[in-house]
Motif scaffolding. Structure first.
Motif, PDB file in Angstrom:
ATOM      1  N   TYR A  35      14.252 -11.874 -27.443  1.00  0.00           N
ATOM      2  CA  TYR A  35      14.163 -13.291 -27.050  1.00  0.00           C
ATOM      3  C   TYR A  35      14.226 -13.446 -25.530  1.00  0.00           C
ATOM      4  N   LEU A  39      11.247 -15.214 -23.420  1.00  0.00           N
ATOM      5  CA  LEU A  39      11.481 -16.480 -22.721  1.00  0.00           C
ATOM      6  C   LEU A  39      11.470 -16.329 -21.205  1.00  0.00           C
ATOM      7  N   PHE A 363       4.327 -24.445 -32.723  1.00  0.00           N
ATOM      8  CA  PHE A 363       5.532 -25.273 -32.616  1.00  0.00           C
ATOM      9  C   PHE A 363       6.798 -24.429 -32.796  1.00  0.00           C
ATOM     10  N   THR A 364       7.945 -25.047 -32.539  1.00  0.00           N
ATOM     11  CA  THR A 364       9.234 -24.362 -32.698  1.00  0.00           C
ATOM     12  C   THR A 364       9.293 -23.625 -34.032  1.00  0.00           C
ATOM     13  N   PRO A 365       9.541 -22.320 -33.996  1.00  0.00           N
ATOM     14  CA  PRO A 365       9.593 -21.577 -35.252  1.00  0.00           C
ATOM     15  C   PRO A 365      10.840 -21.938 -36.051  1.00  0.00           C
ATOM     16  N   ARG A 366      10.666 -22.029 -37.384  1.00  0.00           N
ATOM     17  CA  ARG A 366      11.806 -22.309 -38.257  1.00  0.00           C
ATOM     18  C   ARG A 366      12.113 -21.116 -39.142  1.00  0.00           C
ATOM     19  N   TYR A 390      19.112 -18.081 -33.060  1.00  0.00           N
ATOM     20  CA  TYR A 390      17.821 -18.583 -32.573  1.00  0.00           C
ATOM     21  C   TYR A 390      17.331 -19.755 -33.418  1.00  0.00           C
ATOM     22  N   ARG A 441       7.836 -23.019 -24.325  1.00  0.00           N
ATOM     23  CA  ARG A 441       9.033 -22.438 -24.953  1.00  0.00           C
ATOM     24  C   ARG A 441       8.846 -22.276 -26.454  1.00  0.00           C
ATOM     25  N   GLU A 442       8.274 -23.276 -27.072  1.00  0.00           N
ATOM     26  CA  GLU A 442       8.100 -23.217 -28.532  1.00  0.00           C
ATOM     27  C   GLU A 442       7.181 -22.054 -28.906  1.00  0.00           C
ATOM     28  N   LEU A 445       9.160 -18.837 -28.362  1.00  0.00           N
ATOM     29  CA  LEU A 445      10.161 -18.622 -29.417  1.00  0.00           C
ATOM     30  C   LEU A 445       9.497 -18.083 -30.678  1.00  0.00           C
TER      31      LEU A 445
ATOM     32  N   PRO B 164      16.062 -20.305 -18.906  1.00  0.00           N
ATOM     33  CA  PRO B 164      15.109 -20.432 -20.019  1.00  0.00           C
ATOM     34  C   PRO B 164      15.503 -19.627 -21.251  1.00  0.00           C
ATOM     35  N   GLU B 165      16.328 -18.622 -21.089  1.00  0.00           N
ATOM     36  CA  GLU B 165      16.637 -17.749 -22.230  1.00  0.00           C
ATOM     37  C   GLU B 165      17.672 -18.370 -23.163  1.00  0.00           C
ATOM     38  N   ILE B 167      18.804 -20.715 -25.946  1.00  0.00           N
ATOM     39  CA  ILE B 167      18.068 -21.351 -27.047  1.00  0.00           C
ATOM     40  C   ILE B 167      18.426 -22.828 -27.125  1.00  0.00           C
ATOM     41  N   ARG B 366      17.450 -31.197 -36.722  1.00  0.00           N
ATOM     42  CA  ARG B 366      17.847 -29.891 -37.243  1.00  0.00           C
ATOM     43  C   ARG B 366      19.220 -29.951 -37.900  1.00  0.00           C
ATOM     44  N   HIS B 393      19.582 -27.780 -41.282  1.00  0.00           N
ATOM     45  CA  HIS B 393      20.350 -26.544 -41.483  1.00  0.00           C
ATOM     46  C   HIS B 393      21.498 -26.388 -40.515  1.00  0.00           C
ATOM     47  N   ASP B 420      15.556 -30.909 -32.649  1.00  0.00           N
ATOM     48  CA  ASP B 420      14.987 -29.778 -31.926  1.00  0.00           C
ATOM     49  C   ASP B 420      15.014 -30.103 -30.433  1.00  0.00           C
ATOM     50  N   GLN B 422      13.784 -28.179 -27.775  1.00  0.00           N
ATOM     51  CA  GLN B 422      12.945 -27.388 -26.865  1.00  0.00           C
ATOM     52  C   GLN B 422      12.164 -28.235 -25.856  1.00  0.00           C
ATOM     53  N   ARG B 423      11.686 -29.401 -26.271  1.00  0.00           N
ATOM     54  CA  ARG B 423      10.879 -30.245 -25.369  1.00  0.00           C
ATOM     55  C   ARG B 423      11.704 -31.309 -24.647  1.00  0.00           C
TER      56      ARG B 423
END
Lengths: 473, 473
Positions: A35, A39, A363-366, A390, A441-442, A445, B164-165, B167, B366, B393, B420, B422-423
């Motif tokens: 990661y 990133l 998009f952001t991974p789930r 993550y 970033r998305e 990731l 950036p690293e 999460i 989330r 989750h 989320d 990230q953005r």
């Protein structure tokens, strides 16, 4: 003696526990490293910038598709992989032609333009366009109920919307895509002269969404033109038809189906140091529709797949098994690349143990969905906790990806990256599938999440439990 | 007898299990109903459209902030709640004034413009602007190390970027925000004449991001102007300084701090049928920065909170406990609304059992973070599986929201919606925090997720276990 055995047993348990713990800690650190690299030093976004902005939409058989082949091959060659090659495959070539045009005739001499796009594979309208009364249906079933008497001579308007209450938007898509794929074939049976489909999108806007369609075994002479209109226009036409059921719709398409042309899957490989014959594939598809630049579908999957191999090289990680990136050609309107890759693999007797596709947007991974045996899935789920930092939480049985589907055989496990799907169909196959809708970033990731899974498959392998069923194939 | 007791015990276990199962099934159905209503009949997106596009940025004390008070009160009054009222609160009024301007003098007579924005609360520059040599630091620590000799007479440029690293982007923000908040106060101690801060964003672009700052107890005469420049410009200035450390930067701000003005928290309530004295708050903040229209920060939280009460009314669900929506004023530069609400609540001896804030953007939800006792958290976690079908989750201990923080007392549980992230900082406090960057479905999913949690708290209450610690307060 019994006591000694007990002691041995207990100490071996300790050893196992300790080594599992150490292994889990090593894995945690390795994922963190992946990661971090993705990133901090990621290259996927720059690659996507080039594919999207310097090349653009990459319809199979187009000049842009060839440019994408050349570019990604050249980029893979820079990574110091063990092999990079092109796999020839003949692909269909369909062209949209000049600007498409449509209007609803709201009163004699009065018209309102509609945002329209030919479905991929549609025949052209006649030179002067197609103009006819419109009959709205909610799907293929209603079409059949209405029958020839109500349908003949008309344009069929399929208007069943995607269901907004479904959390998984791919499920909502799956519940409507038959209208687009088979709508023209079915309507032609009842004498319709054309087909208009509500765009497969959950967003109300003015962009029409294209996508593949099939005429089945309809003879060429009986094929009718098919197009999608925007969700806003679908509501407009539907509303107008309620007031005036006899209104006529005009549309003009200029598409053409050409002879198949030569294209390529782009493939690169890091050869495994211990089990070079156990092959893991990671891939996406290089072709796209032509309205946007194909950033989400599937530029994202292409660059993320390339990034998996690049990250291993950057990190100085030598896999035990062979990792192959495959950039498939022609997923959108033929799946020729996926079929060819599988055919060659089977002919060569290659042992693919795992394949992962990213073809659901950047998009952001789930998480992932897996096409795996229960015991294999149990093995994979044992890795899930490693992904928790993550925010990767989705490990479920389910589909994987269209391109890797044909590869499935015996004990092999397939997987699909599952990013957040809420915005995906806003852009899918439309002019808005463009670079600015992908977040760096998305995207990164996603690449890191894929790399992490491949790392674990490389390290632990995939349970071979299914050899009986393998014999059935 | 013993046998009978055992039987009784066993059958009571069965009863409990059955009733728990029934209860869980009822809850599952109720959550499905909530999500259906939110996704099929939601109103949050229309409300946000008005707040963002018809009103716009809502800085405390501005005309727009007052318009937002009037609009949301009127909309709450349409919902048929039991009570709607305004809670007066005096708020600071800071104005940006005319267009801000900045350049780096790259050579005698040659300049390059920088994208700049005053930090909220900054004093103006002198009439003719501020021009001085620039000294770049990576934070307050380096500033102190350099000391007066290196700092006096210069503009301090804080350039430590967000990591950036990480999460969780809020963690990256938390690791940098001291530069923006305390940078001017600290630099003034060493004789600096101005402060420029790298925008707190993870995106490389040309938009400067404003945000709150404090002069601490610096006398008015010693206060120095402070502004943010875009991430692209921060890299540019830093690069140029490496070549020519003596370059001068010019900036002109026109801001002004006025007398406090009267404003309001907007409050609406559905009074509980069984436990009206147990109050659950759901809220966001009505004020925003002025550069964009405050759609993510925190228009989204405002309309989602209103939607919680609307959904209960639409569904015909009568809560047992009191649900109160609070639209807080002045979160951004003073927290006066949050403090006032808590003060009044404590004065009245109101029993708040739970408060939930949405102030992290309108992105795909989330989960939540909770400020709760371990036992309370265990109770809340027992609900987590109900959220799985909605891909929720994230249930973790952690912060909640700035506005509800002052309310915390004794057994009370605070919670924050965690979308989320990230953005989020791409838009946060910048001109790009606008309506088109909010996705309707994502916003609605957030509202449904909040409503579901409030439903569960209403039904089961919050464990009261902490009465000893309550006495400490």
């Amino acid at each position: 003696m019994k006591r000694l055995l007990s002691l041995l047993f207990i100490s071996s348990m300790f050893l196992t526990a300790n080594s599992q713990e150490a292994s889990s800690k090593e894995d945690s650190l390795q994922l963190r490293k992946i990661y971090d690299y993705a990133l901090l030093e990621g290259k996927s976004y720059d690659w996507l910038d080039h594919l999207s902005n310097n090349i653009g939409g990459r319809l199979s058989g187009s000049l842009n598709a060839q440019k994408a082949v050349d570019y990604t091959k050249a980029e893979l060659e820079k990574l110091g992989l063990d092999k990079v090659w092109l796999q020839p495959v003949m692909v269909p070539k369909w062209t949209r032609g000049g600007r498409e045009y449509s209007y609803l005739e709201t009163a004699p001499g009065e018209t309102r333009n509609l945002n329209i796009t030919a479905l991929g594979g549609s025949v052209s309208t006649p030179e002067g366009g197609t103009k006819a009364q419109v009959i709205e249906v909610q799907g293929l079933e209603e079409l059949a109920e209405l029958g020839r008497e109500k349908i003949a001579g008309k344009i069929v308007f399929y208007n069943r919307p995607m269901r907004p209450e479904l959390i998984h938007t791919f499920e909502a898509y799956g519940g409507c895509v038959d209208q687009r794929y088979s709508g023209a074939e079915e309507a032609a049976k009842y004498g319709a002269v054309g087909v208009i489909v509500r765009s497969l999108s959950l967003k109300q806007d003015d962009y029409p969404h294209t996508g593949s369609m099939s005429y089945g075994d309809t003879p060429v002479s009986k094929r009718i033109p098919a197009a999608a209109i925007s969700t806003n226009d679908a509501d407009y036409v539907s509303g107008m038809l309620k007031i005036s059921p006899d209104l006529k719709l005009y549309f003009k398409l200029n598409s053409e189906q050409h002879e198949d042309v030569l294209s390529y899957n782009v493939i690169g490989e890091i050869t495994g140091s211990e089990y070079p014959d156990e092959i893991m594939v990671v891939g996406g598809h290089l072709d796209s529709w032509d309205l946007g630049d194909g950033s989400h579908d599937d530029g994202a999957g292409v660059v993320q797949s390339m990034e998996v191999l690049r990250l291993f090289k950057e990190m100085g990680y030598q896999p035990k098994r062979t990792i192959r990136v495959v950039l498939f050609m022609n997923e959108e309107n033929g799946l020729r690349g996926g079929n060819e890759y599988a055919k060659v693999a089977h002919e060569k007797g290659e042992n693919h143990i795992f394949a992962l596709e990213s073809d659901s947007g950047g998009f952001t991974p789930r998480g992932f969905s897996f096409d795996a045996d229960e015991a294999q899935f149990a093995q994979i789920r044992s890795w899930q906790s490693l992904f928790k930092p993550y925010l990767i939480h989705y490990f479920e049985l389910g589909g994987s990806g269209a391109d890797i589907g044909p590869l499935k055989e015996g004990d092999m496990v397939l997987a699909g990256l599952r990013p957040d799907s809420q915005r995906y169909f806003d852009h899918h196959h439309a002019a808005t599938d463009t670079f600015e809708h992908v977040n760096k970033r998305e995207l990164e990731l996603g690449a890191a999440t894929m790399t992490s899974l491949i790392y674990l498959v490389d390290k632990y392998g995939i349970k071979q439990i299914n050899t009986q069923s393998q014999q059935k194939f």
